[in-house]
Design a protein around this motif. Structure first.
Motif, PDB file in Angstrom:
ATOM      1  N   SER A 178       0.846  -1.190   0.000  1.00 31.44           N
ATOM      2  CA  SER A 178       0.000   0.000   0.000  1.00 31.44           C
ATOM      3  C   SER A 178       0.883   1.243   0.000  1.00 31.44           C
ATOM      4  O   SER A 178       2.042   1.199   0.415  1.00 31.44           O
ATOM      5  CB  SER A 178      -0.898   0.003   1.237  1.00 31.44           C
ATOM      6  N   PRO A 179       0.358   2.370  -0.470  1.00 27.83           N
ATOM      7  CA  PRO A 179       1.152   3.609  -0.450  1.00 27.83           C
ATOM      8  C   PRO A 179       1.677   3.942   0.941  1.00 27.83           C
ATOM      9  O   PRO A 179       2.795   4.432   1.091  1.00 27.83           O
ATOM     10  CB  PRO A 179       0.154   4.663  -0.950  1.00 27.83           C
ATOM     11  N   GLU A 180       0.869   3.653   1.968  1.00 32.69           N
ATOM     12  CA  GLU A 180       1.295   3.958   3.332  1.00 32.69           C
ATOM     13  C   GLU A 180       2.491   3.098   3.749  1.00 32.69           C
ATOM     14  O   GLU A 180       3.417   3.581   4.383  1.00 32.69           O
ATOM     15  CB  GLU A 180       0.138   3.730   4.306  1.00 32.69           C
ATOM     16  N   SER A 181       2.482   1.818   3.359  1.00 30.71           N
ATOM     17  CA  SER A 181       3.567   0.927   3.758  1.00 30.71           C
ATOM     18  C   SER A 181       4.866   1.247   3.040  1.00 30.71           C
ATOM     19  O   SER A 181       5.949   0.877   3.503  1.00 30.71           O
ATOM     20  CB  SER A 181       3.173  -0.526   3.491  1.00 30.71           C
ATOM     21  N   LEU A 182       4.775   1.929   1.880  1.00 31.09           N
ATOM     22  CA  LEU A 182       5.961   2.223   1.095  1.00 31.09           C
ATOM     23  C   LEU A 182       6.562   3.586   1.396  1.00 31.09           C
ATOM     24  O   LEU A 182       7.647   3.906   0.902  1.00 31.09           O
ATOM     25  CB  LEU A 182       5.625   2.144  -0.404  1.00 31.09           C
ATOM     26  N   MET A 183       5.908   4.363   2.228  1.00 30.27           N
ATOM     27  CA  MET A 183       6.417   5.687   2.551  1.00 30.27           C
ATOM     28  C   MET A 183       7.744   5.569   3.301  1.00 30.27           C
ATOM     29  O   MET A 183       7.853   4.855   4.292  1.00 30.27           O
ATOM     30  CB  MET A 183       5.400   6.457   3.402  1.00 30.27           C
ATOM     31  N   GLY A 184       8.752   6.258   2.806  1.00 27.50           N
ATOM     32  CA  GLY A 184      10.051   6.244   3.461  1.00 27.50           C
ATOM     33  C   GLY A 184      10.833   4.962   3.267  1.00 27.50           C
ATOM     34  O   GLY A 184      11.855   4.751   3.932  1.00 27.50           O
ATOM     35  N   LEU A 185      10.375   4.105   2.368  1.00 28.66           N
ATOM     36  CA  LEU A 185      11.041   2.828   2.154  1.00 28.66           C
ATOM     37  C   LEU A 185      12.413   3.051   1.515  1.00 28.66           C
ATOM     38  O   LEU A 185      12.543   3.739   0.515  1.00 28.66           O
ATOM     39  CB  LEU A 185      10.185   1.949   1.242  1.00 28.66           C
ATOM     40  N   ASP A 186      13.440   2.457   2.096  1.00 29.48           N
ATOM     41  CA  ASP A 186      14.787   2.510   1.550  1.00 29.48           C
ATOM     42  C   ASP A 186      15.066   1.173   0.872  1.00 29.48           C
ATOM     43  O   ASP A 186      15.257   0.161   1.542  1.00 29.48           O
ATOM     44  CB  ASP A 186      15.809   2.765   2.662  1.00 29.48           C
TER      45      ASP A 186
END
Length: 269
Positions: A178-186
């Motif tokens: 989801s967009p929320e889970s991918l926020m800030g993903l390195d």
């Protein structure tokens, strides 16, 4: 010629890679309790192993040397674990990306390993014909990139240890993109307990880059050599997910996100 009354001796083809200490499983590999591998338990909760490879461990450093040696001499069979002590074998929970250099290896033997995952670079082993991670009981899934090994026709995998295996039907870890889970993903520093891999090297399907907000993770069960394996796909787009082949018969027929998804009944039912 052998006498008819004389008992036949069957050679142990794994004699040099099996348990180095009789009865000493805990010495060179860890116990796995992700799910019961002895009986059907389809509603168990499962997840990825959260361990990270320790790059300072003597076993890991020795493995790097062995891969370098195998790449340099062009050997066709690679059995690195027999070169490690029991303690060093326990320290190795994955393989290094440098296995991509083993383009001459035809048989990769990882019998009795402590592995919890494999890097996508295994797909670069273009000559690989036989793969033996048998009795690697903590190895529950494989990267989709292994399907790039076009010559791979023989395998020996401990089926009961696999997510979604036909004998027990344990569930798959639930995936979220989801967009929320991918926020800030390195992409270079992933939590393996949540995502499976520790880094993304590119799209599993097309090989292209994966944008920070574009990761699409799905499971698919495909026949690889002589075994049906649960493959983790790290795709760059819904289009690449749609390009995946259909799943094999008697398994989930399409790509899915895991969790308590409906599966065919276990073989023992």
């Amino acid at each position: 010629m052998t006498d008819r009354g004389e008992p036949q001796v069957v050679a142990n083809r794994w004699a040099d890679v099996s348990d180095p200490v009789p009865g000493g499983r805990g010495i060179f590999r860890d116990f796995c309790s992700c799910f019961d591998q002895s009986r059907p338990h389809p509603r168990a909760r499962v997840g990825f192993h959260a361990e990270r490879q320790d790059p300072t461990a003597p076993g890991w450093r020795r493995l790097l040397e062995l891969v370098e040696e195998a790449a340099a001499d062009g050997r066709e069979e690679f059995k690195p674990l027999i070169e490690l002590s029991p303690a060093e074998r326990r320290q190795v929970i994955t393989l290094p990306p440098s296995i991509a250099e083993l383009t001459a290896v035809k048989h990769l033997v990882l019998y009795g390993s402590n592995l919890v995952g494999l890097p996508p670079e295994i797909g670069a082993m273009a000559s690989l014909e036989e793969f033996t991670p048998y009795t690697s009981y903590r190895l529950h899934w494989f990267p989709y990139e292994i399907t790039r090994c076009r010559r791979l026709t023989r395998s020996a995998v401990s089926t009961r240890a696999l997510f979604g295996n036909f004998k027990l039907r344990p569930p798959f870890p639930k995936l979220t993109s989801s967009p929320e889970s991918l926020m800030g993903l390195d992409p270079e520093r992933l939590d393996p307990g949540r995502w499976g891999p520790t880094a993304l090297q590119g799209c599993s399907v097309c090989g292209g880059p994966i944008a920070q907000d574009g990761l699409q993770q799905v499971w698919i069960s495909l026949r690889v050599a002589t075994d049906v394996l649960p493959l983790l796909v790290n795709a760059c787009s819904p289009e690449c997910v749609a390009a995946l082949p259909g799943g094999v018969r008697d398994y989930i027929p399409t790509a899915h996100r895991g969790g308590r998804v409906d599966q065919p009944p276990p073989y023992w039912d």
